[in-house]
Design a protein around this motif. Structure first.
Motif, mmCIF file in Angstrom:
data_model
loop_
_atom_site.group_PDB
_atom_site.id
_atom_site.type_symbol
_atom_site.label_atom_id
_atom_site.label_comp_id
_atom_site.label_asym_id
_atom_site.label_seq_id
_atom_site.Cartn_x
_atom_site.Cartn_y
_atom_site.Cartn_z
ATOM 1 N N THR A 42 -6.549 10.040 -0.359
ATOM 2 C CA THR A 42 -6.040 9.299 0.673
ATOM 3 C C THR A 42 -4.850 9.897 1.197
ATOM 4 O O THR A 42 -4.344 11.306 0.707
ATOM 5 C CB THR A 42 -5.648 8.519 -0.289
ATOM 6 O OG1 THR A 42 -4.396 8.258 -0.774
ATOM 7 C CG2 THR A 42 -6.637 7.151 -0.737
ATOM 8 N N ARG A 76 -7.783 3.188 5.757
ATOM 9 C CA ARG A 76 -6.840 4.698 4.882
ATOM 10 C C ARG A 76 -7.697 5.779 5.436
ATOM 11 O O ARG A 76 -9.200 6.002 6.136
ATOM 12 C CB ARG A 76 -7.600 3.806 3.623
ATOM 13 C CG ARG A 76 -6.808 3.261 3.232
ATOM 14 C CD ARG A 76 -7.103 3.133 1.005
ATOM 15 N NE ARG A 76 -8.304 3.464 0.724
ATOM 16 C CZ ARG A 76 -8.946 4.014 -0.304
ATOM 17 N NH1 ARG A 76 -7.951 4.532 -1.540
ATOM 18 N NH2 ARG A 76 -10.087 4.828 -1.097
ATOM 19 N N GLU A 358 -12.148 8.444 -8.866
ATOM 20 C CA GLU A 358 -11.576 7.831 -7.970
ATOM 21 C C GLU A 358 -10.237 6.721 -9.616
ATOM 22 O O GLU A 358 -11.056 6.309 -10.585
ATOM 23 C CB GLU A 358 -12.477 6.833 -7.503
ATOM 24 C CG GLU A 358 -13.387 7.818 -6.675
ATOM 25 C CD GLU A 358 -12.952 7.719 -5.184
ATOM 26 O OE1 GLU A 358 -11.470 7.154 -4.932
ATOM 27 O OE2 GLU A 358 -13.750 8.260 -4.092
ATOM 28 N N LYS A 359 -9.454 6.522 -8.343
ATOM 29 C CA LYS A 359 -8.450 6.132 -9.628
ATOM 30 C C LYS A 359 -8.716 4.495 -9.930
ATOM 31 O O LYS A 359 -8.037 3.415 -10.260
ATOM 32 C CB LYS A 359 -6.620 6.212 -9.241
ATOM 33 C CG LYS A 359 -6.490 5.405 -7.651
ATOM 34 C CD LYS A 359 -5.499 5.989 -6.732
ATOM 35 C CE LYS A 359 -4.139 5.968 -7.766
ATOM 36 N NZ LYS A 359 -2.536 5.866 -7.438
ATOM 37 N N SER A 360 -9.692 4.160 -8.722
ATOM 38 C CA SER A 360 -10.092 3.086 -8.633
ATOM 39 C C SER A 360 -10.861 2.314 -9.839
ATOM 40 O O SER A 360 -11.109 1.340 -10.406
ATOM 41 C CB SER A 360 -10.541 2.446 -7.689
ATOM 42 O OG SER A 360 -11.615 3.112 -6.956
ATOM 43 N N ALA A 361 -10.881 3.179 -10.557
ATOM 44 C CA ALA A 361 -11.959 3.350 -11.875
ATOM 45 C C ALA A 361 -11.746 3.020 -12.969
ATOM 46 O O ALA A 361 -11.646 2.667 -14.131
ATOM 47 C CB ALA A 361 -13.183 4.557 -12.432
ATOM 48 N N THR A 363 -8.022 1.241 -14.735
ATOM 49 C CA THR A 363 -6.384 -0.183 -14.595
ATOM 50 C C THR A 363 -5.767 1.104 -14.222
ATOM 51 O O THR A 363 -5.331 1.767 -14.477
ATOM 52 C CB THR A 363 -6.108 -0.526 -16.331
ATOM 53 O OG1 THR A 363 -5.339 0.549 -16.370
ATOM 54 C CG2 THR A 363 -7.336 -2.134 -16.142
ATOM 55 N N ARG A 364 -4.436 0.723 -13.096
ATOM 56 C CA ARG A 364 -3.536 0.962 -12.425
ATOM 57 C C ARG A 364 -2.871 1.698 -13.403
ATOM 58 O O ARG A 364 -2.380 3.149 -13.187
ATOM 59 C CB ARG A 364 -2.823 0.852 -11.201
ATOM 60 C CG ARG A 364 -1.906 1.415 -10.626
ATOM 61 C CD ARG A 364 -1.245 0.522 -9.512
ATOM 62 N NE ARG A 364 0.172 1.369 -8.796
ATOM 63 C CZ ARG A 364 0.390 0.834 -8.069
ATOM 64 N NH1 ARG A 364 0.036 -0.233 -6.835
ATOM 65 N NH2 ARG A 364 0.941 1.573 -7.189
ATOM 66 N N TYR A 367 -4.232 5.014 -15.902
ATOM 67 C CA TYR A 367 -4.577 5.534 -14.565
ATOM 68 C C TYR A 367 -3.161 6.433 -14.856
ATOM 69 O O TYR A 367 -2.954 8.346 -14.310
ATOM 70 C CB TYR A 367 -4.887 5.627 -14.076
ATOM 71 C CG TYR A 367 -5.106 6.909 -12.242
ATOM 72 C CD1 TYR A 367 -6.030 7.995 -12.548
ATOM 73 C CD2 TYR A 367 -4.142 7.632 -11.362
ATOM 74 C CE1 TYR A 367 -6.298 8.838 -11.830
ATOM 75 C CE2 TYR A 367 -4.622 7.907 -10.566
ATOM 76 C CZ TYR A 367 -5.789 9.227 -10.531
ATOM 77 O OH TYR A 367 -5.405 9.886 -9.261
#
Length: 391
Positions: A42, A76, A358-361, A363-364, A367
């Motif tokens: 991103t 994005r 992917e950081k979406s994999a 929990t924030r 990560y």
């Protein structure tokens, strides 16, 4: 009478079953006709890597300067690894201070060769080496990673399965063997990471451990501890950094890697048994490398550091061990530690590092906590690299 089992046959059967299952697992993750690819980044991630504002990247894009990002869901902006390198060159051309965006070697700077070592398995050695190599590549360094461990975990992380992909050789052994050695370029593989090349490993590396005693006994004049350094000289101009993932033993391969090194990174899991094992490792290393130094081997290093890995800050005994190490070794222990994290271990299940997933994999918070610890450790190491170059 109890029937006994031929252990060689049993182990062979187990190896064949496991190898077949691992191949099926890889085929499921990455089909045979596909090569592993790195995800897009991103604009926010790219801005962090470059040390600029996201708004500035948007401005460059609107002005048509530099690579044009893809536009994903929700508008994005997504950049490829090649795009990041192109941006670095664009920004470096207008930078007031040389090396702001391209931090690698300049005229007169020596090749940095970092060996990552530990005597005990499970210390996070390969995980540390992989994340360091990938982060340095993302940060603009030209990196060569060498898998010197016959177990080849670093190779597997980068998409190679040794028993299928290296049937005809292709490890560092081909280049450092005593008879008919190959040019080092013949065993270097490009990876899906821009700026990161790899020399994979497999069981062939053990041949060097078997051949060297015969050569020493024959007194043929071949110095085993210079072989890696001599081969790296063939490609020295093409890289800024070489990162060597050593096997968890102090054999001829490790001693040759240490003789080629300009820096040493020792991974330590902060448990009493691990620290006791490291003590034995350091004693053996000192004795053996003293002999190598007396024989003319290079033992001058820019730096040596201990990095605490798989660290749990809430664990009292671990905190005591970290304090104990800092009291003994002082500044030789990195200020930052690699935290134990499910994010890192979960990424490994799919043969990926935290810089790939992917950081979406996750929990924030999970990560962010893991990536911050890795970035802090790798940033500290990069500062040591820059200091070794006199800046």
């Amino acid at each position: 009478m109890k029937q006994q089992t031929r252990i060689d046959r049993l182990v062979g059967e187990h190896a064949a079953k496991l190898s077949e299952r691992l191949l099926a697992h890889r085929a499921q993750l990455f089909p045979p006709d596909a090569s592993k690819q790195l995800r897009r980044f991103t604009s926010g991630e790219v801005a962090d890597l470059l040390g600029v504002k996201d708004a500035y990247l948007r401005k460059l894009s609107l002005e048509g300067r530099g690579p044009q990002p893809e536009t994903g869901a929700g508008g994005r902006r997504l950049y490829t690894p090649d795009d990041i390198v192109a941006l670095r060159h664009l920004l470096e051309a207008g930078a007031k201070t040389p090396g702001t965006y391209l931090p690698g070697r300049r005229d007169g700077d020596h090749l940095q060769v970092i060996t990552v070592i530990n005597f005990k398995g499970g210390s996070g050695k390969t995980t540390t080496a992989a994340h360091l190599a990938q982060k340095c590549a993302l940060d603009g360094y030209r990196v060569l990673a060498i898998d010197l461990d016959p177990q080849a975990s670093l190779s597997a992380l980068h998409g190679f399965q040794p028993e299928f992909d290296l049937l005809d050789g292709g490890t560092l052994y081909d280049a450092i063997r005593y008879e008919d050695p190959a040019p080092l370029r013949d065993v270097i593989r490009k990876t899906y990471f821009t700026n990161l090349d790899l020399i994979p490993g497999n069981l062939d590396l053990m041949e060097f451990e078997h051949e060297t005693p015969r050569v020493l006994a024959a007194r043929s004049g071949n110095l085993f501890f210079t072989r890696i350094a001599d081969k790296l000289a063939e490609v020295e101009a093409e890289y800024d950094l070489v990162i060597i993932d050593c096997p968890p033993q102090l054999g001829f391969l490790t001693m040759s890697a240490l003789s080629a090194a300009t820096a040493v990174l020792v991974t330590v899991h902060p448990q009493m048994l691990d620290v006791m094992s490291m003590c034995q490792f350091l004693l053996m290393t000192s004795n053996l490398l003293g002999v190598v130094a007396d024989a003319g081997g290079n033992m001058e290093y820019d730096w040596l550091r201990y990095v605490v890995t798989r660290y749990e800050p809430g664990d009292g005994p671990q905190n005591q061990m970290v304090s104990f190490m800092r009291s003994l070794f002082g500044d030789h222990v990195l200020n930052h530690s690699v935290l134990k994290s499910t994010a890192i271990s979960d990424a490994g299940i799919t043969k990926q590092t935290l810089y790939e997933v992917e950081k979406s994999a996750f929990t924030r918070t999970t990560y962010d906590r893991a990536i911050e610890s890795l970035n802090a450790v790798n940033g500290e190491i990069e500062a040591l690299i820059q200091k070794a170059w006199g800046r």
